[in-house]
Design a protein around this motif. Sequence first.
Motif, PDB file in Angstrom:
ATOM      1  N   UNK A  71       0.856  -1.185   0.000  1.00  0.00           N
ATOM      2  CA  UNK A  71       0.000   0.000   0.000  1.00  0.00           C
ATOM      3  C   UNK A  71       0.887   1.227   0.000  1.00  0.00           C
ATOM      4  N   UNK A  72       0.712   2.121  -0.979  1.00  0.00           N
ATOM      5  CA  UNK A  72       1.618   3.239  -1.157  1.00  0.00           C
ATOM      6  C   UNK A  72       1.052   4.583  -0.695  1.00  0.00           C
ATOM      7  N   UNK A  73       0.059   4.545   0.160  1.00  0.00           N
ATOM      8  CA  UNK A  73      -0.431   5.777   0.773  1.00  0.00           C
ATOM      9  C   UNK A  73      -0.923   6.781  -0.255  1.00  0.00           C
ATOM     10  N   UNK A  74      -0.349   7.989  -0.277  1.00  0.00           N
ATOM     11  CA  UNK A  74      -0.872   9.076  -1.134  1.00  0.00           C
ATOM     12  C   UNK A  74      -0.399   9.016  -2.580  1.00  0.00           C
ATOM     13  N   UNK A  75      -0.153   7.816  -3.118  1.00  0.00           N
ATOM     14  CA  UNK A  75       0.356   7.716  -4.482  1.00  0.00           C
ATOM     15  C   UNK A  75      -0.624   8.295  -5.495  1.00  0.00           C
ATOM     16  N   UNK A  76      -1.924   8.255  -5.195  1.00  0.00           N
ATOM     17  CA  UNK A  76      -2.920   8.783  -6.136  1.00  0.00           C
ATOM     18  C   UNK A  76      -2.693  10.273  -6.390  1.00  0.00           C
ATOM     19  N   UNK A  77      -2.174  10.973  -5.403  1.00  0.00           N
ATOM     20  CA  UNK A  77      -1.903  12.405  -5.566  1.00  0.00           C
ATOM     21  C   UNK A  77      -0.854  12.639  -6.648  1.00  0.00           C
ATOM     22  N   UNK A  78       0.050  11.686  -6.826  1.00  0.00           N
ATOM     23  CA  UNK A  78       1.044  11.808  -7.885  1.00  0.00           C
ATOM     24  C   UNK A  78       0.510  11.316  -9.217  1.00  0.00           C
ATOM     25  N   UNK A  79      -0.258  10.233  -9.181  1.00  0.00           N
ATOM     26  CA  UNK A  79      -0.801   9.679 -10.420  1.00  0.00           C
ATOM     27  C   UNK A  79      -1.674  10.687 -11.159  1.00  0.00           C
TER      28      UNK A  79
END
Length: 260
Positions: A236-244
């Motif tokens: 689980x990569x936490x706030x990765x969606x903010x980068x995607x």
Amino acid sequence: MGAIKINAVVIESNYYDDFAKIVKVFSKQFGKLSFIAPGLNKSTSKNRYSIQTFSLSDFEIFKARKEEKISKLKTGILKKDYFKIAQNYNNYVYCSIIFKILDQIEQISHKNYKIFKMLIFSLENINNNKNSFINYLFFITYLIQESIQPLRIKSCVRCKKSPFPIVRFEYSEYGFICTNCLLPDEKKQPDSFIKLLANINKKTIYFNVEQKYYYTDLIVLHNIVVNYYENVLGIYMGPIKMLKDTVALNVNEIESNKYK
């Protein structure tokens, strides 16, 4: 058992009750571990500065002998803070992702000292806003290469050797393909991209963060690495969606076709 000394980066701390916190660190000696830090709200507490997130501290702890038990802090001395990371939104997101991965490090690797050394190097650079994205990207990439399931970028994954030039990274196999093993429906990828991946295998993180790479190559590498963490390692990569979701981390269709 007496107290033992560790050198560690604080990756998370949460209140346990009104007077204590549960602190999670990544240490040079033991990798990830947690301990309870009592008495932090007392005006006489000297430990409060050492247990803040983004702190590098020396700790004396009474280490629990069993995994189901929690260790206890005796003393903590702040050696360096990386608080400037939190002043830059992107840098904060990068390090939050790094810490989320380290929180699940047991699923990846137990090479504590090597990972700790890379972590300090990367945090120093990100804290100083020096090539932050590159430091973040290479740290999470090299962390994969320290796992039991690294990217297969030493030789061709099909012929298991490299008598012919490497011309492609095959996503379905997470590895290199040489020109002799290239299938009719597969195409060669940019030489600069292949060189970037080859350097990850041949060179250290300390070398690679100083090199000049094409930005599109780095973005494609980021997409590969994130997909590997999520779909292969189950991290689980936490706030990765903010980068995607950012434009800067997306490749236009014309460029994207070069890497398919």
